[in-house]
Design a protein around this motif. Structure first.
Motif, PDB file in Angstrom:
ATOM      1  N   ILE A  52       0.851  -1.191   0.000  1.00 53.79           N
ATOM      2  CA  ILE A  52       0.000   0.000   0.000  1.00 53.79           C
ATOM      3  C   ILE A  52       0.885   1.239   0.000  1.00 53.79           C
ATOM      4  O   ILE A  52       1.858   1.327   0.764  1.00 53.79           O
ATOM      5  CB  ILE A  52      -0.916   0.029   1.244  1.00 53.79           C
ATOM      6  N   GLY A  53       0.552   2.215  -0.848  1.00 54.87           N
ATOM      7  CA  GLY A  53       1.294   3.473  -0.850  1.00 54.87           C
ATOM      8  C   GLY A  53       2.687   3.378  -1.436  1.00 54.87           C
ATOM      9  O   GLY A  53       3.516   4.259  -1.201  1.00 54.87           O
ATOM     10  N   TYR A  54       2.953   2.324  -2.201  1.00 49.67           N
ATOM     11  CA  TYR A  54       4.289   2.159  -2.787  1.00 49.67           C
ATOM     12  C   TYR A  54       4.469   3.078  -3.999  1.00 49.67           C
ATOM     13  O   TYR A  54       3.546   3.754  -4.447  1.00 49.67           O
ATOM     14  CB  TYR A  54       4.528   0.694  -3.151  1.00 49.67           C
ATOM     15  N   HIS A  55       5.677   3.084  -4.533  1.00 45.16           N
ATOM     16  CA  HIS A  55       6.062   4.008  -5.600  1.00 45.16           C
ATOM     17  C   HIS A  55       7.005   3.297  -6.545  1.00 45.16           C
ATOM     18  O   HIS A  55       7.545   2.225  -6.231  1.00 45.16           O
ATOM     19  CB  HIS A  55       6.770   5.222  -5.002  1.00 45.16           C
ATOM     20  N   ALA A  56       7.244   3.898  -7.712  1.00 46.81           N
ATOM     21  CA  ALA A  56       8.150   3.316  -8.694  1.00 46.81           C
ATOM     22  C   ALA A  56       9.596   3.454  -8.234  1.00 46.81           C
ATOM     23  O   ALA A  56       9.934   4.253  -7.348  1.00 46.81           O
ATOM     24  CB  ALA A  56       7.954   3.998 -10.046  1.00 46.81           C
ATOM     25  N   VAL A  83       2.142   0.834 -10.369  1.00 51.36           N
ATOM     26  CA  VAL A  83       1.316  -0.335 -10.675  1.00 51.36           C
ATOM     27  C   VAL A  83       1.818  -1.025 -11.941  1.00 51.36           C
ATOM     28  O   VAL A  83       1.844  -2.265 -12.022  1.00 51.36           O
ATOM     29  CB  VAL A  83      -0.164   0.064 -10.791  1.00 51.36           C
ATOM     30  N   ALA A  84       2.265  -0.262 -12.927  1.00 50.10           N
ATOM     31  CA  ALA A  84       2.818  -0.868 -14.138  1.00 50.10           C
ATOM     32  C   ALA A  84       4.067  -1.686 -13.808  1.00 50.10           C
ATOM     33  O   ALA A  84       4.264  -2.796 -14.324  1.00 50.10           O
ATOM     34  CB  ALA A  84       3.137   0.205 -15.164  1.00 50.10           C
ATOM     35  N   ALA A 118      -3.354  -8.319  -8.174  1.00 50.08           N
ATOM     36  CA  ALA A 118      -4.486  -7.397  -8.083  1.00 50.08           C
ATOM     37  C   ALA A 118      -3.930  -6.024  -7.721  1.00 50.08           C
ATOM     38  O   ALA A 118      -2.993  -5.915  -6.920  1.00 50.08           O
ATOM     39  CB  ALA A 118      -5.465  -7.871  -7.016  1.00 50.08           C
ATOM     40  N   ALA A 119      -4.480  -4.967  -8.305  1.00 47.82           N
ATOM     41  CA  ALA A 119      -3.897  -3.641  -8.092  1.00 47.82           C
ATOM     42  C   ALA A 119      -4.949  -2.547  -8.213  1.00 47.82           C
ATOM     43  O   ALA A 119      -5.972  -2.719  -8.880  1.00 47.82           O
ATOM     44  CB  ALA A 119      -2.769  -3.388  -9.099  1.00 47.82           C
ATOM     45  N   VAL A 120      -4.648  -1.413  -7.575  1.00 52.33           N
ATOM     46  CA  VAL A 120      -5.464  -0.204  -7.687  1.00 52.33           C
ATOM     47  C   VAL A 120      -4.530   0.969  -7.968  1.00 52.33           C
ATOM     48  O   VAL A 120      -3.547   1.180  -7.253  1.00 52.33           O
ATOM     49  CB  VAL A 120      -6.261   0.052  -6.397  1.00 52.33           C
ATOM     50  N   VAL A 121      -4.831   1.707  -9.034  1.00 52.22           N
ATOM     51  CA  VAL A 121      -4.091   2.929  -9.347  1.00 52.22           C
ATOM     52  C   VAL A 121      -4.702   4.082  -8.557  1.00 52.22           C
ATOM     53  O   VAL A 121      -5.897   4.346  -8.671  1.00 52.22           O
ATOM     54  CB  VAL A 121      -4.131   3.223 -10.862  1.00 52.22           C
TER      55      VAL A 121
END
Length: 263
Positions: free
Chosen positions: A101-105, A160-161, A171-174
């Motif tokens: 949750i709340g992660y980043h590239a 998410v990509a 499973a993912a939410v943008v």
């Protein structure tokens, strides 16, 4: 069923930090802490409603004291603070899956909100077996050493990509569409929480079919720092107990048995 929710603070809805400072410590940081808590709680409620017996929420940003803990579902256990060794303290093979949750590239990702790898002021990159790796890959591989797969990820579209390319069946939410390092076109915070709840609840029945993400050893590691003194004083040892090599003033490199050896 037991689940582990790792919570960072750069990826939630309406979080863009401060120009030149990353997430910073101002008003948007304070909102990030609140929204990260809301999004983690939406995931936790979905897990419990789907039959989970145990959910650990890990405050994984910075020094580990960020979330508004009293807003989390009281059935959660909460990992917070710093000073303990390793990541995912207490995780073992009995856990069903991990959620991000709340992660980043990762660092060096174009047009990604607050993209970095562990510290935007310290590291230019992490390379594992010659490929750049961010927190998503490294944390997933850490859990993978314990046979724990990744079930879910929430973050900006770049995050998410990256996650979907790494973890088939994710499973993912943008939460927002990245426009720059410190700007985004965000979804409404409540709409994101609602979507996280629905998506996680629907994903839980398939958790048993997921395959853990692995970076099998021996694993070559190259870490490039942004400051020479940080590279010089890095206390890193290879699989033979020797200090990492320093091929240039900014870089340390070595071979380890797995990503857990880096922490």
């Amino acid at each position: 069923m037991k689940f582990y929710i790792a919570v960072d603070c750069e990826g939630p809805a309406c979080v863009v930090g401060e120009p030149g400072k990353g997430l910073g410590s101002g008003e948007n940081y304070r909102f990030a802490c609140l929204q990260a808590t809301r999004e983690a709680n939406a995931a936790a409620r979905a897990l419990f409603d789907a039959g989970a017996q145990e959910v650990v929420v890990w405050d994984a940003h910075g020094t580990g004291v960020n979330l508004q803990y009293d807003l989390l579902d009281p059935r959660c256990r909460i990992l917070l603070g710093s000073g303990h060794r390793g990541r995912f303290a207490g995780m073992d093979k009995s856990y069903t899956a991990v959620l991000f949750i709340g992660y980043h590239a990762r660092e060096n990702t174009s047009r990604a909100v607050l993209a970095h790898t562990f510290c935007s002021t310290a590291f230019q990159y992490y390379k594992l077996d010659g490929k750049e790796a961010g927190e998503l890959a490294i944390d997933a591989a850490y859990a993978g050493e314990l046979d724990v797969p990744v079930l879910f990820c929430a973050g900006d579209d770049a995050c998410v990509a990256e996650a979907r390319a790494l973890f088939p069946g994710l499973a993912a939410v943008v939460t927002k569409e990245a426009l720059s390092w410190t700007s985004a076109l965000s979804r409404h915070p409540q709409a994101v929480c609602d979507d996280i709840y629905r998506t996680v609840r629907a994903a839980v029945p398939g958790a048993g079919t997921l395959v853990p993400y692995r970076m099998p050893g021996p694993l070559s590691v190259e870490i490039r720092y942004k400051r020479m003194e940080d590279a010089a004083r890095a206390a890193l040892t290879d699989r033979n107990g020797h200090p990492f090599a320093q091929p240039d003033p900014f870089t340390r490199s070595g071979v380890v048995d797995g990503v857990s050896a880096l922490f």
